[in-house]
Design a protein around this motif. Structure first.
Motif, short mmCIF file in Angstrom:
data_model
loop_
_atom_site.label_atom_id
_atom_site.label_comp_id
_atom_site.label_asym_id
_atom_site.label_seq_id
_atom_site.Cartn_x
_atom_site.Cartn_y
_atom_site.Cartn_z
N ILE A 1 11.74 13.37 5.33
CA ILE A 1 11.27 14.75 5.45
C ILE A 1 11.74 15.37 6.86
N ARG B 1 5.61 18.97 8.24
CA ARG B 1 5.87 17.72 7.94
C ARG B 1 4.72 16.95 7.36
N ARG C 1 4.15 15.40 3.60
CA ARG C 1 4.10 14.05 3.57
C ARG C 1 2.72 13.75 2.84
N VAL D 1 7.09 8.15 2.00
CA VAL D 1 7.82 8.52 2.83
C VAL D 1 8.16 7.65 4.06
N GLU E 1 10.64 10.91 9.23
CA GLU E 1 10.56 12.17 9.44
C GLU E 1 11.54 12.48 10.67
#
Length: 249
Positions: free
Chosen positions: A9, A17, A21, A32, A35
Motif C-alpha cells: 500500500i 493506509r 489495509r 499486506v 506500506e
C-alpha cells in the motif's frame, strides 16, 4: 491450497493506509506485506518486498504515484497496479502505465475485492510468461539518484565499475551512478554478479568467453557485442570456473 497474494500500500496519509489495509485483510487470499508514504519509498519497497500487487495513491509528496507507476512499468516483472485516489481526472493516464484498476476514494470493499481478483489474474499471467522465457531472477535494485529512486532489473546489469567513491552500474537502459560499494553488491547478489577485477563486477548472464591477449592479459568477452572487460590475474580463475560450470560442452 490457494496462494496468498502479497499487497503493498502506497499512500501519504496514515489513516488512508490503515483503512485500505483493513479492507485488503478482509478479502481472503491477500495479505499486506508493507506500506509506503511516497513514491521514492514505494519504489524501494517494491524492490525489497517484490509484492504481487501495488495499491497506489496518485497525489503524494516528492515523486507522485503516476511517476512511480511510470518507472515501475519499465520493469520486466512489475507488480500488478491498482490506483486508489480521490481524483478521477487521472484515469486516462492510468491506462498508459498498464493499471489493472482505478478506484476512487473512499474505496468500497466490493470494488477492491474485484480489482484484487483482476490484478491476481494479470500477475499470474506475467509470471507464466516470464517462466516460459527465462529462468532468470526478476529481482530489482533500488538506487537513489539525483532524479529520485531508480529501479534496475538485476538481470539487465552488464557490469558495475568502481571509480573512486562511486560505483557506476552499466545496464540495458544506460548507466546509473549509485552509492553502493562493489563489496555490498557482490555479497548481496553472488549468483548474479561476479568479481573480475578489484574495480569491476560483471553480470554473469552476459559472460560469453574469457580470452587472453598477446601481451598476456585476460579479458571477459560480453555477449551481443557489448564489449570486453579487463580481468585481473587474481580473478581469472573465478571466471574460468564459472564458464566451466555454466557453459555447455
Amino acid at each position: 491450497m490457494t496462494d496468498t497474494r502479497s499487497v503493498l500500500i502506497a499512500d501519504d496519509e496514515p489513516l488512508a493506509r490503515e483503512r485500505i489495509r483493513r479492507l485488503v485483510e478482509a478479502v481472503p487470499g491477500y495479505r499486506v506485506c508493507g506500506e509506503a508514504a511516497d513514491g521514492d519509498s514505494c519504489l524501494k519497497q517494491v524492490a525489497e518486498l517484490e509484492p504481487d500487487i501495488l495499491l497506489l495513491d496518485i497525489r503524494m509528496p516528492g515523486m507522485d504515484g503516476m511517476e512511480a507507476a511510470s518507472r515501475l512499468s519499465q520493469l520486466a516483472n512489475p507488480p500488478a497496479l491498482i490506483f486508489c485516489t480521490a481524483y478521477d481526472h487521472y484515469a486516462i493516464q492510468a491506462f498508459d502505465v498498464q493499471a489493472v484498476a482505478y478506484l476512487l476514494k473512499p474505496v468500497r470493499k466490493e470494488a477492491l475485492a474485484d480489482a484484487l481478483a483482476r490484478a491476481g489474474r494479470v500477475n499470474r499471467l506475467q509470471l507464466q510468461a516470464l517462466n516460459g522465457q527465462t529462468g532468470q531472477s526478476q529481482e530489482q535494485l533500488a538506487v537513489r539518484t539525483h532524479r529520485g529512486t531508480e529501479l534496475i532489473d538485476l538481470s539487465e546489469i552488464l557490469y558495475c565499475e568502481a571509480d573512486q567513491k562511486y560505483v557506476t552500474i552499466h545496464h540495458a537502459r544506460g548507466e546509473t551512478v549509485c552509492d553502493y560499494t562493489l563489496k555490498e553488491l557482490e555479497n548481496s547478489y553472488p549468483s548474479i554478479l561476479l568479481r573480475i577485477h578489484r574495480n569491476t563486477l560483471v553480470g554473469v548472464r552476459f559472460i560469453q568467453a574469457l580470452k587472453r591477449t598477446p601481451d598476456g592479459h585476460n579479458l571477459v568477452v560480453l555477449r551481443d557485442g557489448q564489449g570486453e572487460l579487463p580481468v585481473s590475474r587474481r580473478h581469472a580463475s573465478n571466471v574460468r570456473q564459472w564458464l566451466q560450470e555454466h557453459q555447455p560442452g
